[in-house]
Design a protein around this motif. Sequence first.
Motif, PDB file in Angstrom:
ATOM      1  N   ILE A 127       5.743   4.752   6.455  1.00 40.70           N
ATOM      2  CA  ILE A 127       5.304   3.682   5.570  1.00 40.70           C
ATOM      3  C   ILE A 127       5.251   4.252   4.157  1.00 40.70           C
ATOM      4  CG2 ILE A 127       3.532   1.961   5.122  1.00 40.70           C
ATOM      5  CD1 ILE A 127       4.836   1.724   7.907  1.00 40.70           C
ATOM      6  N   GLY A 128       6.116   3.754   3.288  1.00 42.93           N
ATOM      7  CA  GLY A 128       6.175   4.252   1.920  1.00 42.93           C
ATOM      8  C   GLY A 128       7.348   5.189   1.714  1.00 42.93           C
ATOM      9  N   THR A 129       8.543   4.643   1.531  1.00 42.33           N
ATOM     10  CA  THR A 129       9.738   5.471   1.361  1.00 42.33           C
ATOM     11  C   THR A 129       9.666   6.256   0.057  1.00 42.33           C
ATOM     12  OG1 THR A 129      10.974   3.707   2.466  1.00 42.33           O
ATOM     13  CG2 THR A 129      12.258   5.459   1.435  1.00 42.33           C
ATOM     14  N   GLY A 130       9.169   5.619  -0.997  1.00 44.77           N
ATOM     15  CA  GLY A 130       9.099   6.292  -2.301  1.00 44.77           C
ATOM     16  C   GLY A 130      10.469   6.741  -2.760  1.00 44.77           C
ATOM     17  N   ALA A 148       2.122   7.485   7.026  1.00 41.08           N
ATOM     18  CA  ALA A 148       2.027   6.672   5.816  1.00 41.08           C
ATOM     19  C   ALA A 148       1.830   7.576   4.617  1.00 41.08           C
ATOM     20  CB  ALA A 148       0.881   5.679   5.919  1.00 41.08           C
ATOM     21  N   THR A 149       2.638   7.374   3.572  1.00 42.59           N
ATOM     22  CA  THR A 149       2.561   8.205   2.376  1.00 42.59           C
ATOM     23  C   THR A 149       1.916   7.457   1.214  1.00 42.59           C
ATOM     24  OG1 THR A 149       4.805   7.562   1.751  1.00 42.59           O
ATOM     25  CG2 THR A 149       4.553   9.562   3.068  1.00 42.59           C
ATOM     26  N   THR A 153      -2.236   8.983   8.400  1.00 40.26           N
ATOM     27  CA  THR A 153      -2.308   8.212   7.169  1.00 40.26           C
ATOM     28  C   THR A 153      -3.451   8.730   6.320  1.00 40.26           C
ATOM     29  OG1 THR A 153      -2.404   5.958   6.261  1.00 40.26           O
ATOM     30  CG2 THR A 153      -3.846   6.436   8.134  1.00 40.26           C
ATOM     31  N   THR A 154      -3.597   8.168   5.137  1.00 45.06           N
ATOM     32  CA  THR A 154      -4.722   8.481   4.271  1.00 45.06           C
ATOM     33  C   THR A 154      -5.571   7.226   4.113  1.00 45.06           C
ATOM     34  OG1 THR A 154      -3.560  10.203   3.039  1.00 45.06           O
ATOM     35  CG2 THR A 154      -5.418   9.159   1.951  1.00 45.06           C
ATOM     36  N   LEU A 155      -6.850   7.351   4.405  1.00 46.45           N
ATOM     37  CA  LEU A 155      -7.777   6.255   4.158  1.00 46.45           C
ATOM     38  C   LEU A 155      -8.357   6.420   2.764  1.00 46.45           C
ATOM     39  CD1 LEU A 155      -9.586   5.996   7.606  1.00 46.45           C
ATOM     40  CD2 LEU A 155      -8.042   4.313   6.587  1.00 46.45           C
TER      41      LEU A 155
END
Length: 395
Positions: free
Chosen positions: A134-137, A200-201, A223-225
């Motif tokens: 989640i988050g190709t950037g 997730a990035t 992921t990061t919360l």
Amino acid sequence: MPTEPGIETAAAGLRRQLADRLERDGRLRSRQWRAAVEAVPRHAFVPRFYRESDTPGVTTWEPVTPENVGKEEWLRLVYTDETWMTQFDGRDIDWADPQPISNAAPTSSSTLPSLVVRMLEDLDVHAGMNVLEIGTGTGYSTALLCHRLGSERVTSIETDEGVGRRARDALSTAGYEPHLLVGDGRAGHLDGAPYDRLIATCGFRNIPPAWLEQVLPGGVILTTLRGWMRSLGPVKLIVTGDSASGWFSEDDPSFMIARQQDAPENLGVIPGSDDGTTRKATYGPDVLTDSGPAFMAQLAAPDARFFSTAVDGGPVSTFVLDRVTDSFAVLVPADRGWQVRQGGPRRLWDAIESAVGTWEEYGSPSAAAFGVTVSVDAQVVWLGNPSGPQWPLPS
């Protein structure tokens, strides 16, 4: 950017140096990920970028391109362990005439390689696994995954069409063809499910239910919360059917929050001088910025934000405003301490002080002492074990 033999030779040497440094620092632990770091050309994914200027005053970002700093310096910077900004305020940059940027919020970047590699190591992938990112950037971390697993095993979702298009071009140029999508990463990608791993990035306020449905039992969600005041940190969850649980790590990276969960532009209504009730505060506003207490403040007041300002020529006061419930707390210096004035459905400072007090009672532990349990019905952060003190994540 067309490749040049001299640039490619220099870049290969810089990649080896970067891998050496990451290995010495304990971030790079396996030969497979080292091979990926040495193979993937980061310069293909950040051909131009912005770095923060050291000019005093308002935060200003200055462009870095091979043309304005020289190819050698540009390439050296690309392979340093730094995060480079590639977009601000969701708008594409005119690279035909890039200018310094001030008073803008970064909205896309190439994250520092040490963090990317640490997360990939923690993801614990093995040959034959399917991964949803989640988050190709810029596509750099996507390329590392493709090198490790094969492009056909990697699906990546980017919310910004322009960012996604540039990542697709860079990945193709580098020889990788993963499944790339533009959309809301919270929904995952059901057509490609199930996945063995999800990474997730960008930061999320909670764990989207679709992720639980699309990751296999025994699979990992990494992921990061984070909240509207600060990042809580990376969390690694193991999926067990329709629920998942796991622990925070020691690290405290501040990933950009997912755009769909960003805070409202309006902070809320500033209370009048006579609104609310006043008492002596146990803690002052420093608990909102000191690392451990601020972690607790974010848990206790997940919908709040804060700022400090002088009012009517008086002392600097700190305002904590909850945009969702219109609750507030105002901290004002008093004799040998602070006073707090609170109002609204939630007593924000009561909740924050209670959480900080619990943290101190448990020995002021690091984030690694906290875990998360999520299900279809509830999502909570707990201290020590799932039966310990708990704080719900925002729904």
